[in-house]
Design an enzyme around this catalytic site. Structure first.
Site, PDB file in Angstrom:
ATOM      1  N   GLY A  55       0.731  -1.286  -0.134  1.00  9.03           N
ATOM      2  CA  GLY A  55      -0.022  -0.066  -0.058  1.00  9.03           C
ATOM      3  C   GLY A  55       0.849   1.432  -0.112  1.00  9.03           C
ATOM      4  N   THR A  56       1.805   1.179   0.819  1.00 10.54           N
ATOM      5  CA  THR A  56       2.793   2.520   1.121  1.00 10.54           C
ATOM      6  C   THR A  56       3.489   3.012  -0.438  1.00 10.54           C
ATOM      7  OG1 THR A  56       3.273   1.933   3.092  1.00 10.54           O
ATOM      8  CG2 THR A  56       4.644   3.500   2.180  1.00 10.54           C
ATOM      9  N   ASN A 110      -8.691   3.607   7.970  1.00 14.74           N
ATOM     10  CA  ASN A 110      -7.889   2.455   8.686  1.00 14.74           C
ATOM     11  C   ASN A 110      -8.312   2.397  10.133  1.00 14.74           C
ATOM     12  OD1 ASN A 110      -6.177   4.642   7.564  1.00 14.74           O
ATOM     13  ND2 ASN A 110      -4.887   3.934   9.167  1.00 14.74           N
ATOM     14  N   GLN A 147      -8.047  -0.343   2.848  1.00 14.43           N
ATOM     15  CA  GLN A 147      -8.854  -0.905   3.976  1.00 14.43           C
ATOM     16  C   GLN A 147     -10.231  -1.279   3.314  1.00 14.43           C
ATOM     17  OE1 GLN A 147      -7.965  -1.642   7.202  1.00 14.43           O
ATOM     18  NE2 GLN A 147      -6.027  -0.839   7.210  1.00 14.43           N
ATOM     19  N   SER A 167      -3.452  -3.586  -0.821  1.00 14.42           N
ATOM     20  CA  SER A 167      -2.478  -4.045  -0.449  1.00 14.42           C
ATOM     21  C   SER A 167      -2.484  -5.431   0.039  1.00 14.42           C
ATOM     22  CB  SER A 167      -1.806  -3.270   0.904  1.00 14.42           C
ATOM     23  OG  SER A 167      -0.759  -4.071   1.783  1.00 14.42           O
ATOM     24  N   HIS A 225      -1.548  -7.953   2.516  1.00 17.49           N
ATOM     25  CA  HIS A 225      -1.492  -8.292   3.464  1.00 17.49           C
ATOM     26  C   HIS A 225      -2.752  -7.864   4.315  1.00 17.49           C
ATOM     27  CE1 HIS A 225      -0.047  -4.943   6.393  1.00 17.49           C
ATOM     28  NE2 HIS A 225       0.328  -4.558   5.297  1.00 17.49           N
ATOM     29  N   THR A 227      12.706  -7.092  -9.975  1.00 19.21           N
ATOM     30  CA  THR A 227      12.331  -8.515 -10.270  1.00 19.21           C
ATOM     31  C   THR A 227      11.191  -8.985  -9.612  1.00 19.21           C
ATOM     32  OG1 THR A 227      14.840  -8.999 -10.427  1.00 19.21           O
ATOM     33  CG2 THR A 227      13.196 -10.790 -10.125  1.00 19.21           C
ATOM     34  N   CYS A 250       1.972   1.981  13.605  1.00 15.70           N
ATOM     35  CA  CYS A 250       3.125   2.792  12.983  1.00 15.70           C
ATOM     36  C   CYS A 250       4.326   2.024  13.114  1.00 15.70           C
ATOM     37  CB  CYS A 250       3.244   4.420  13.500  1.00 15.70           C
ATOM     38  SG  CYS A 250       4.334   4.422  14.960  1.00 15.70           S
TER      39      CYS A 250
HETATM   40  N1  PLP Z   1      -3.147   2.953   3.455  1.00 15.00           N
HETATM   41  C1  PLP Z   1      -3.809   2.175   4.481  1.00 15.00           C
HETATM   42  C2  PLP Z   1      -5.449   3.021   4.427  1.00 15.00           C
HETATM   43  C3  PLP Z   1      -3.310   1.372   5.478  1.00 15.00           C
HETATM   44  O1  PLP Z   1      -4.210   1.266   6.125  1.00 15.00           O
HETATM   45  C4  PLP Z   1      -2.035   1.052   4.920  1.00 15.00           C
HETATM   46  C5  PLP Z   1      -1.782   0.188   6.055  1.00 15.00           C
HETATM   47  O2  PLP Z   1      -1.910   0.204   7.375  1.00 15.00           O
HETATM   48  C6  PLP Z   1      -1.285   1.526   4.239  1.00 15.00           C
HETATM   49  C7  PLP Z   1      -1.772   2.330   2.998  1.00 15.00           C
HETATM   50  C8  PLP Z   1       0.121   1.043   3.819  1.00 15.00           C
HETATM   51  O3  PLP Z   1      -0.072  -0.410   3.315  1.00 15.00           O
HETATM   52  P1  PLP Z   1       1.393  -1.372   3.480  1.00 15.00           P
HETATM   53  O4  PLP Z   1       1.332  -1.924   4.858  1.00 15.00           O
HETATM   54  O5  PLP Z   1       1.066  -2.390   2.440  1.00 15.00           O
HETATM   55  O6  PLP Z   1       2.513  -0.525   3.110  1.00 15.00           O
END
Ligand code: PLP
Length: 380
Positions: free
Chosen positions: A70-71, A142, A172, A192, A194, A230, A318
């Site tokens: 996600g990040t 989230n 989320q 994301s 996970h 990769t 965090c």
């Molecule tokens: N965006 C939201 C709304 C999230 O809840 C999170 C993770 O908590 C992220 C982005 C970041 O995702 P990742 O942990 O896959 O980098």
């Protein structure tokens, strides 16, 4: 008895996703960018995963960009657009830091939300001007679970800044909402793995054809040059397996897990005095129960709950694991003193009624004990 109620932080992997990934960690280990038969086999698996993810997200296979989560997807969307086209980024005040920090690092603007965490559409209209090049509004939050009116957002942005892109962080949302339908007019979508039963370190950014963004990672030119590196074939294959199950089971889980969440909220309201349900009237995803307790500190509560086998969190987790003041609670106007006693209980596909029973059994007593032990405040 142990109870895990921290699905918004991360979920266990679906067993089907684990099974799907194992061969690609051993005998089918080849690099899909290669030219030989083993590489072609890995590429076929990648292509199939791309098809599945495209289908579950309402996208074309050529719009899927595999990322590390996600990040990275959020950063690629926001910074990739600013790097290519300049202009100003705008986002809601309650975005995850992966969006918020990217927008703020480039001097962007924030849109206010109401007491339920829903975007103030008048403020959105005021913030989106001709210089705006990207607007990022998460589909579901989230921390408190609020769902945003994405279609209205797209309409306002198209009217006010026709060239601007709309990005949604659906990280989320994907477990609970029909992202394919709700985000069908959006230019960029982040998910994301996970958060929905896939492995950590895998994600997708949907990039529609009108979004001509710059890559942030240069090298071998994978993912149509948008994300070199990769491929993690095993993780991508597992993410696709988890996405398929998530979409197939979504409606059933929304109703069964939503009922468990409501039982949790009702039970806590009945048994704990001085409890405030956060954003009680806002539209929310089925998996989040967010409350604030008067007169206690979240960190102490989490410690006591953990001792009794219940795992939850306060704000969003965090990297350091430390509790920071929540920008989400501040944005919706929760008093700082009350925000210090926040608790997020988040449910997911493997949550059982026993997890909820445990929470209802241990939380009231834990809150009562912490209040009893709270030392009287010393006035300065
Ligand atoms: N965006 C939201 C709304 C999230 O809840 C999170 C993770 O908590 C992220 C982005 C970041 O995702 P990742 O942990 O896959 O980098």
């Amino acid at each position: 008895m142990l109870g895990y109620l921290d699905y918004a932080a991360t979920t266990p992997m679906r067993l089907e996703a684990v099974d799907a990934m194992v061969p690609f960690l051993s005998e089918q280990f080849a690099n899909p960018s290669g030219a030989h038969a083993l590489a072609r086999e890995a590429r076929r698996a990648l292509d199939n995963a791309r098809l599945t993810l495209a289908e579950t997200l309402g996208a074309e296979p050529g719009e899927i960009v595999f990322t590390s989560g996600g990040t990275e997807s959020d950063n690629l969307a926001v910074l990739g657009q600013l790097d290519r086209h300049g202009g100003v980024a705008v986002c809601s005040a309650i975005e995850h830091h992966a969006v918020l920090d990217a927008v703020q690092a480039r001097g962007g603007r924030l849109i206010a939300v109401d007491a339920g965490g829903v975007l103030e559409l008048d403020d959105l209209a005021a913030m989106v001007t001709r210089d705006t090049s990207i607007v990022s509004v998460m589909l579901a939050n989230n921390e408190i679970g609020t769902v945003q009116p994405l279609r209205d957002v797209v309409q306002i942005v198209r009217e006010r800044a026709p060239d601007a892109l709309v990005h949604t962080d659906a990280v989320q949302a994907f477990s609970w909402l029909d992202v394919a339908a709700l985000a069908n007019a959006v230019d960029l979508i982040s998910i994301s793995a996970h958060k929905f039963g896939g492995p950590k370190g895998a994600g997708v950014l949907v990039v529609r054809p009108r979004a001509q963004i710059a890559a942030r990672q240069l090298g071998g030119g994978q993912e149509r040059g948008l994300r070199s590196g990769t491929h993690n074939v095993a993780a991508v294959v597992a993410m696709a397996a988890a996405a398929r199950l998530t979409v197939d089971e979504r409606a059933g889980l929304v109703s069964s897990i939503g009922a468990q969440r409501d039982r949790l909220v009702d039970g806590l309201v009945r048994s704990v005095p001085g409890l405030h349900v956060t954003a009680p009237d806002a539209p929310k995803t089925a998996g989040i129960c967010h409350v604030c307790f008067e007169g206690i500190e979240s960190e102490e509560l989490l410690f006591v709950l953990e001792k009794q086998g219940l795992f939850a969190s306060a704000a969003s987790s965090c990297s350091s694991g430390a509790q920071q003041a929540s920008h989400v609670l501040a944005a919706i106007g929760v008093e700082p003193v009350l925000a210090r006693g926040s608790l997020r209980l988040s449910l997911g596909f493997a949550t059982t009624p026993a997890d909820i029973d445990l929470a209802l059994q241990v939380i009231p007593g834990a809150v009562e004990r912490l209040r009893a032990f709270a030392s009287p405040r010393v006035m300065p």
